[in-house]
Design an enzyme around this catalytic site. Structure first.
Site, PDB file in Angstrom:
ATOM      1  N   ASN A 139       1.737  -0.420 -14.992  1.00 31.51           N
ATOM      2  CA  ASN A 139       2.844  -1.319 -14.631  1.00 31.51           C
ATOM      3  C   ASN A 139       2.225  -2.620 -14.133  1.00 31.51           C
ATOM      4  O   ASN A 139       1.728  -2.680 -13.009  1.00 31.51           O
ATOM      5  CB  ASN A 139       3.698  -0.652 -13.539  1.00 31.51           C
ATOM      6  CG  ASN A 139       4.793  -1.574 -13.023  1.00 31.51           C
ATOM      7  OD1 ASN A 139       5.011  -2.656 -13.576  1.00 31.51           O
ATOM      8  ND2 ASN A 139       5.467  -1.154 -11.965  1.00 31.51           N
ATOM      9  N   TRP A 140       2.266  -3.626 -14.997  1.00 33.85           N
ATOM     10  CA  TRP A 140       1.581  -4.888 -14.657  1.00 33.85           C
ATOM     11  C   TRP A 140       2.291  -5.676 -13.568  1.00 33.85           C
ATOM     12  O   TRP A 140       1.744  -6.632 -13.032  1.00 33.85           O
ATOM     13  CB  TRP A 140       1.464  -5.762 -15.896  1.00 33.85           C
ATOM     14  CG  TRP A 140       0.512  -5.264 -16.940  1.00 33.85           C
ATOM     15  CD1 TRP A 140      -0.114  -4.025 -16.967  1.00 33.85           C
ATOM     16  CD2 TRP A 140       0.078  -5.950 -18.106  1.00 33.85           C
ATOM     17  NE1 TRP A 140      -0.902  -3.932 -18.076  1.00 33.85           N
ATOM     18  CE2 TRP A 140      -0.808  -5.097 -18.800  1.00 33.85           C
ATOM     19  CE3 TRP A 140       0.344  -7.211 -18.645  1.00 33.85           C
ATOM     20  CZ2 TRP A 140      -1.420  -5.469 -19.993  1.00 33.85           C
ATOM     21  CZ3 TRP A 140      -0.265  -7.586 -19.843  1.00 33.85           C
ATOM     22  CH2 TRP A 140      -1.139  -6.720 -20.501  1.00 33.85           C
ATOM     23  N   LYS A 141       3.532  -5.323 -13.275  1.00 35.36           N
ATOM     24  CA  LYS A 141       4.311  -6.083 -12.282  1.00 35.36           C
ATOM     25  C   LYS A 141       4.173  -7.584 -12.587  1.00 35.36           C
ATOM     26  O   LYS A 141       4.266  -7.980 -13.737  1.00 35.36           O
ATOM     27  CB  LYS A 141       3.857  -5.725 -10.866  1.00 35.36           C
ATOM     28  CG  LYS A 141       3.872  -4.220 -10.609  1.00 35.36           C
ATOM     29  CD  LYS A 141       3.642  -3.860  -9.175  1.00 35.36           C
ATOM     30  CE  LYS A 141       3.634  -2.334  -9.031  1.00 35.36           C
ATOM     31  NZ  LYS A 141       3.555  -1.891  -7.655  1.00 35.36           N
TER      32      LYS A 141
ATOM     33  N   HIS B  71      12.381   1.406 -10.205  1.00 36.23           N
ATOM     34  CA  HIS B  71      11.167   1.189  -9.392  1.00 36.23           C
ATOM     35  C   HIS B  71      11.572   0.778  -7.974  1.00 36.23           C
ATOM     36  O   HIS B  71      12.544   0.031  -7.795  1.00 36.23           O
ATOM     37  CB  HIS B  71      10.290   0.111 -10.033  1.00 36.23           C
ATOM     38  CG  HIS B  71       8.915   0.088  -9.440  1.00 36.23           C
ATOM     39  ND1 HIS B  71       8.654  -0.488  -8.219  1.00 36.23           N
ATOM     40  CD2 HIS B  71       7.742   0.612  -9.869  1.00 36.23           C
ATOM     41  CE1 HIS B  71       7.367  -0.324  -7.940  1.00 36.23           C
ATOM     42  NE2 HIS B  71       6.792   0.333  -8.913  1.00 36.23           N
TER      43      HIS B  71
ATOM     44  N   GLU C  71      10.407  -1.338  -6.070  1.00 35.32           N
ATOM     45  CA  GLU C  71      10.430  -2.788  -5.851  1.00 35.32           C
ATOM     46  C   GLU C  71      11.737  -3.404  -6.348  1.00 35.32           C
ATOM     47  O   GLU C  71      12.181  -4.427  -5.839  1.00 35.32           O
ATOM     48  CB  GLU C  71       9.198  -3.428  -6.518  1.00 35.32           C
ATOM     49  CG  GLU C  71       7.936  -3.116  -5.714  1.00 35.32           C
ATOM     50  CD  GLU C  71       6.638  -3.163  -6.496  1.00 35.32           C
ATOM     51  OE1 GLU C  71       6.632  -3.645  -7.640  1.00 35.32           O
ATOM     52  OE2 GLU C  71       5.619  -2.695  -5.954  1.00 35.32           O
TER      53      GLU C  71
ATOM     54  N   GLU D  64       6.643   8.079  -6.809  1.00 37.75           N
ATOM     55  CA  GLU D  64       5.920   6.964  -6.196  1.00 37.75           C
ATOM     56  C   GLU D  64       6.355   6.819  -4.742  1.00 37.75           C
ATOM     57  O   GLU D  64       7.347   6.119  -4.456  1.00 37.75           O
ATOM     58  CB  GLU D  64       6.208   5.661  -6.942  1.00 37.75           C
ATOM     59  CG  GLU D  64       5.745   5.654  -8.380  1.00 37.75           C
ATOM     60  CD  GLU D  64       5.447   4.239  -8.872  1.00 37.75           C
ATOM     61  OE1 GLU D  64       4.341   4.033  -9.377  1.00 37.75           O
ATOM     62  OE2 GLU D  64       6.300   3.348  -8.725  1.00 37.75           O
TER      63      GLU D  64
ATOM     64  N   GLY E  50       0.695  -0.155  -3.472  1.00 36.80           N
ATOM     65  CA  GLY E  50       0.036  -1.416  -3.142  1.00 36.80           C
ATOM     66  C   GLY E  50      -0.608  -1.454  -1.766  1.00 36.80           C
ATOM     67  O   GLY E  50      -0.973  -2.526  -1.285  1.00 36.80           O
TER      68      GLY E  50
ATOM     69  N   SER F 122      -1.255   3.354  -5.402  1.00 32.12           N
ATOM     70  CA  SER F 122      -2.666   3.112  -5.096  1.00 32.12           C
ATOM     71  C   SER F 122      -3.624   4.011  -5.878  1.00 32.12           C
ATOM     72  O   SER F 122      -4.638   4.475  -5.356  1.00 32.12           O
ATOM     73  CB  SER F 122      -2.921   3.240  -3.583  1.00 32.12           C
ATOM     74  OG  SER F 122      -2.205   2.230  -2.885  1.00 32.12           O
TER      75      SER F 122
ATOM     76  N   GLY G 288      -0.287   0.481 -10.868  1.00 32.23           N
ATOM     77  CA  GLY G 288       0.047  -0.931 -10.741  1.00 32.23           C
ATOM     78  C   GLY G 288      -1.199  -1.784 -10.805  1.00 32.23           C
ATOM     79  O   GLY G 288      -1.825  -1.943 -11.856  1.00 32.23           O
TER      80      GLY G 288
END
Ligand code: 13P
Length: 244
Positions: free
Chosen positions: A8-10, A91, A93, A163, A169, A206, A227
Site C-alpha cells: 500500500n503505497w499510500k 483502511h 486512515e 491492521e 507507521g 510496521s 505500507g
C-alpha cells in the site's frame, strides 16, 4: 495457500520515476512463491497495469457511490475498466477521515459487483488493545458484522487485513503470537457466520524486511499488507528476497 503480499503505497510515492523503479523491482520478483499486489495512487494505476508482469494491481480506495455527480470520486467501475484487480477498503486512515462502517459496507458491495477483490482492513485502536486481546476481538467483530452485513452470498474469496491501528507507521509491530489469535478469530467469525469460501487474512502494521518472516512463517497468517517499507526500493527488494 500462496501467501499474498500487498504494497500500500499510500502517499509515499510522488513521482513517476519512483513508481517506475518499484514496478521494475516487482517484476523481478519470483512469481511462483507468492502473490504480489501493488496499490499505487490512482494516477499511476494505468501505468501499473501496463507494467504488471509479476504483480497484480490494486487501488487504495474506491468511491462509495456507483456513479453520478460525485466530484473527485473514483468508482469501482472505472477501476475495473482499467484492469485493476484489487481494492483496499476500510483502511483505518480513511476511517479516520470520516469513513463509516456503512460506507465501507457500500464500498464492499460495489467492489464485489464490479468484480474487484476487496482487501477489507480491520483493526483496533491502542486504548482498546490495552484492555487485552478479547477487547480487540470485540472491536473487530463489530467492524466485520457491519462491513460485511449480508454479504454472505458473495461467491468470492474474501481478503481481510488485520491492521491494528497502533502498529501502523509506528515501527511497533504486533507480536506474531497475538496476530495469530486475532487472525484465527477472524477466520472463525467468517466460518460461523456463513461465509462459505475460505478467506485469506493478512497482517499489516510496521512490517519490514527484518520482521516479515516472523509473521509469514506461521501458516495462519496468509500474507502481509505493507505500507512504508514497500515504497523503499532497498526494503522492498529485501522483502521480496526474504519471502522468495
Ligand atoms: P506501515 O507498513 O507503513 O506501518 O503501514 C501499514 C498499512 O497501513 C498498510 O495498509
Amino acid at each position: 495457500m500462496k501467501k499474498l503480499i500487498a504494497g500500500n503505497w499510500k502517499a509515499y510515492v510522488n513521482t513517476e520515476r519512483d513508481a517506475d523503479e518499484l514496478f521494475s523491482l516487482a517484476n523481478s520478483a519470483s512469481s511462483s512463491a507468492f502473490d504480489l499486489v501493488l496499490c499505487p495512487p490512482f494516477p499511476y494505476l494505468e501505468e501499473a497495469e501496463k507494467r504488471a508482469k509479476q504483480f497484480a494491481v490494486g487501488a487504495q480506495n474506491i468511491s462509495s457511490e456507483k456513479e453520478g455527480a460525485h466530484t473527485g470520486e473514483v468508482t469501482a467501475g472505472v477501476l475495473k475498466d482499467l484492469g485493476v484487480k484489487y481494492a483496499i477498503i476500510g483502511h483505518s486512515e480513511r476511517r479516520a477521515e470520516g469513513e463509516t462502517d456503512e460506507m465501507v459496507r457500500e464500498k464492499m458491495t460495489l467492489a464485489l459487483e464490479a468484480g474487484l477483490s476487496p482487501i477489507l482492513c480491520v483493526g483496533e485502536h491502542l486504548e482498546t488493545r490495552k484492555k487485552g486481546l478479547n477487547a480487540a476481538k470485540d472491536f473487530i467483530q463489530e467492524q466485520l458484522e457491519k462491513d460485511l452485513y449480508k454479504l454472505q452470498t458473495i461467491n468470492y474469496k474474501l481478503i481481510i487485513a488485520y491492521e491494528p491501528i497502533w502498529a501502523i507507521g509506528t515501527g511497533v509491530s504486533d507480536k506474531p503470537e497475538d496476530t495469530i489469535v486475532i487472525i484465527n478469530f477472524i477466520k472463525e467469525f467468517l466460518k460461523t457466520n456463513g461465509y462459505k469460501r475460505e478467506a485469506r487474512v493478512l497482517y499489516g502494521g510496521s512490517v519490514n524486511s527484518k520482521n516479515i518472516l516472523d509473521f509469514l512463517s506461521h501458516e495462519e497468517i496468509d500474507g502481509a499488507l505493507i505500507g512504508r517499507a514497500s515504497t523503499n526500493p532497498k526494503e522492498f527488494t529485501a522483502i521480496i528476497n526474504a519471502i522468495a
